[in-house]
Design an enzyme around this catalytic site. Structure first.
Site, PDB file in Angstrom:
ATOM      1  N   SER A  15       4.425   2.915  52.769  1.00 11.14           N
ATOM      2  CA  SER A  15       5.370   3.035  53.885  1.00 11.14           C
ATOM      3  C   SER A  15       4.836   3.707  55.129  1.00 11.14           C
ATOM      4  O   SER A  15       5.507   3.738  56.146  1.00 11.14           O
ATOM      5  CB  SER A  15       6.631   3.766  53.413  1.00 11.14           C
ATOM      6  OG  SER A  15       7.376   2.963  52.536  1.00 11.14           O
ATOM      7  N   LYS A  43      11.272  10.939  60.246  1.00  9.60           N
ATOM      8  CA  LYS A  43      11.861   9.777  59.578  1.00  9.60           C
ATOM      9  C   LYS A  43      13.152  10.177  58.870  1.00  9.60           C
ATOM     10  O   LYS A  43      13.221  11.242  58.243  1.00  9.60           O
ATOM     11  CB  LYS A  43      10.836   9.219  58.585  1.00  9.60           C
ATOM     12  CG  LYS A  43      11.277   7.986  57.807  1.00  9.60           C
ATOM     13  CD  LYS A  43      10.151   7.561  56.871  1.00  9.60           C
ATOM     14  CE  LYS A  43      10.534   6.414  55.971  1.00  9.60           C
ATOM     15  NZ  LYS A  43       9.421   6.051  55.052  1.00  9.60           N
ATOM     16  N   SER A 102       8.367   1.494  54.974  1.00  5.29           N
ATOM     17  CA  SER A 102       9.684   1.894  55.410  1.00  5.29           C
ATOM     18  C   SER A 102       9.671   2.828  56.623  1.00  5.29           C
ATOM     19  O   SER A 102      10.733   3.188  57.128  1.00  5.29           O
ATOM     20  CB  SER A 102      10.419   2.573  54.250  1.00  5.29           C
ATOM     21  OG  SER A 102       9.757   3.750  53.822  1.00  5.29           O
TER      22      SER A 102
END
Length: 473
Positions: free
Chosen positions: A181, A82, A157
């Site tokens: 997230s 990520k 996220s």
């Protein structure tokens, strides 16, 4: 280039193919790079794809397997990192024009450990600006879409990670969770998403905003892959003084032990959250599977006070910390929602912040004491299924505290392990997540419950709705 399909295989299944010489990392990477390039224009889940680096790593992995010297069972399995997390030699952009293309000089522990296990980094996955919301769109990278329905968000996220995993591009992808997230995007895309105990996987740099609530992890399609990934990534790191001591445990051991005789609490609203009726019904039905497995499940009623009053200072105060570091001339390029929250946070005082920390400690104590009576707590992951991609996060129509992360944030504040498992589909064909919450540091207990539920749920990949959505792309 090989035309053989490796779509939807788990990491454990790929590992077995490598062991039996029925597939090689080189042909797997070639096939996955083709699929990634095909779907990226539609999903927008990659920040960057390192084709040359992935092919070189695949060749090195293939040589190790030929010598029967793999670095781990997952040697040669592809994953991504990520883009809130450092990988040496790559920039970390956080989805923001306030960052630049300067390569970082040191990898985060989680990236180091995945690479040390021989895993191949395909590239970096998308995130909202600074990971600020439970949707994935950013000023720098644009909008990431769900493979279930391209008009809906895969959550955030870690939305790039969830989109890639649910689209069958590769077996699992790194994410992190500072308010939901990992669990929210997993719930919105029908995946397995474990937020390990705080500190189980080190966080570095550890001085970033939210560093004291973030857990690293992966979004996968199976519980076995999740447990095996935790084996690779868990353990202390001297760069993170918060990281937990080494636990001499193989997280795959005991996965099949079941939940018979366990006492489990169910809270569909925590006493104040108003979930969509479909979400409540699906989660209630999912919870009943634990009764079928021999556990005792009871509704525990109101459990957690509304979070906004106590914890908004931590949230917007941390954004303000980041905001102060950004040159004024770049403020106009920020996500308007992030900027609004950060500017509001400029008014937070030290006393406000301290009061929130007192509330954080109280919540952690209260839930730890509650777990003396209950093995697990079950709840929804989110009040809704994945919202449309044009949803304005933290707006009047979609407030963070009542629509965004009211079910997931408590476990970030307490640090206890929590996971998302697929609870079923809405009438519109979108996934809903069941949250499985364990006592402090009881990651192995949560994994055991996840596997028991997985075995009873009948949820398999590929899912027909995803195949249909991706078919014409």
């Amino acid at each position: 280039m090989s035309e053989r399909s490796f779509d939807w295989l788990s990491a454990a299944e790929l590992s077995k193919l490598y062991q039996r010489r029925e597939a090689s990392p080189v042909e797997v990477i070639d096939a996955m790079l083709v699929r990634a390039a095909k779907l990226q224009p539609h999903l927008n889940a990659f920040v960057m794809i390192d084709e040359a680096g992935a092919k070189a790593a695949a060749a090195a992995s293939e040589a190790r397997w030929q010598k029967n010297q793999p670095l781990s069972p997952f040697d040669g399995v592809p994953t991504t990192i990520k883009d809130t997390t450092n990988v040496k030699g790559w920039p970390t952009r956080y989805g923001s024009h306030a960052t630049d293309e300067t390569p970082v000089k040191e990898s985060a522990p989680v990236a180091e450990r995945l690479q040390s296990a021989g895993m191949i980094l395909l590239g970096k996955s998308t995130t909202p600006e600074f990971g600020w919301k439970a949707l994935t769109d950013s000023p720098l990278q644009g909008t990431t879409r769900s493979p279930w329905n391209l008009e809906h968000s895969p959550g955030g996220s870690s939305g790039g990670a969830s989109s890639l995993t649910a689209a069958g591009i590769n077996p699992f992808n790194h994410g992190n969770d500072g308010g939901g997230s990992i669990r929210i995007p997993a719930g919105h895309t029908g995946l397995v998403g474990l937020k390990p105990s705080f500190g189980r996987i080190p966080q570095y740099p550890a001085d970033a905003p939210f560093a004291d609530v973030i857990s690293q992890g992966v979004l996968s399609r199976t519980v076995l892959d999740t447990a095996m990934a935790l084996n690779i990534t868990a353990g202390p790191d001297a760069r993170d003084w918060r990281s937990l001591p080494a636990e001499p445990r193989d997280y795959t051991v005991g996965l099949e032990a079941g939940v018979r005789g366990w006492k489990i609490g169910l809270s569909l609203d925590f006493g104040h959250v108003k979930a969509d009726p479909e979400v409540r019904d699906l989660v209630a039905a999912a919870a009943k599977r634990f009764e079928d497995l021999g556990a005792h499940v009871e509704d525990v009623g109101p459990l957690i006070d509304p979070l906004q009053l106590s914890f908004e200072p931590l949230w917007i105060g941390s954004f303000a910390t980041r905001f102060r570091q950004i040159p004024t001339q770049l403020h106009g390029k920020l996500d308007p929602g992030f900027r609004a929250a950060a500017e509001k946070g400029l008014a937070i005082t030290l006393a406000d912040y301290a009061k929130s920390y007192e509330a954080k400690s109280k919540l952690a104590r209260d839930l730890a004491l509650w777990h003396r009576q209950y093995d697990l707590l079950l709840a929804p992951v989110a009040p809704t299924a994945g919202p449309p991609v044009d949803t304005l996060y933290n707006s009047e129509a979609f407030p963070r505290w009542t629509k965004g992360a009211p079910y997931t944030l408590p476990c970030n504040l307490t640090g206890q392990p929590a996971a998302s498992m697929p609870a079923g589909l809405t009438k519109a064909g979108l996934p809903v997540g069941l949250q499985i919450i364990g006592a402090p540091r009881a990651d192995h207990v949560v994994l055991q419950a996840m596997r028991a539920y997985e075995s009873a749920s009948g949820w398999t990949w590929p899912q027909a709705k995803v195949v249909e959505t991706l078919k014409g792309l």
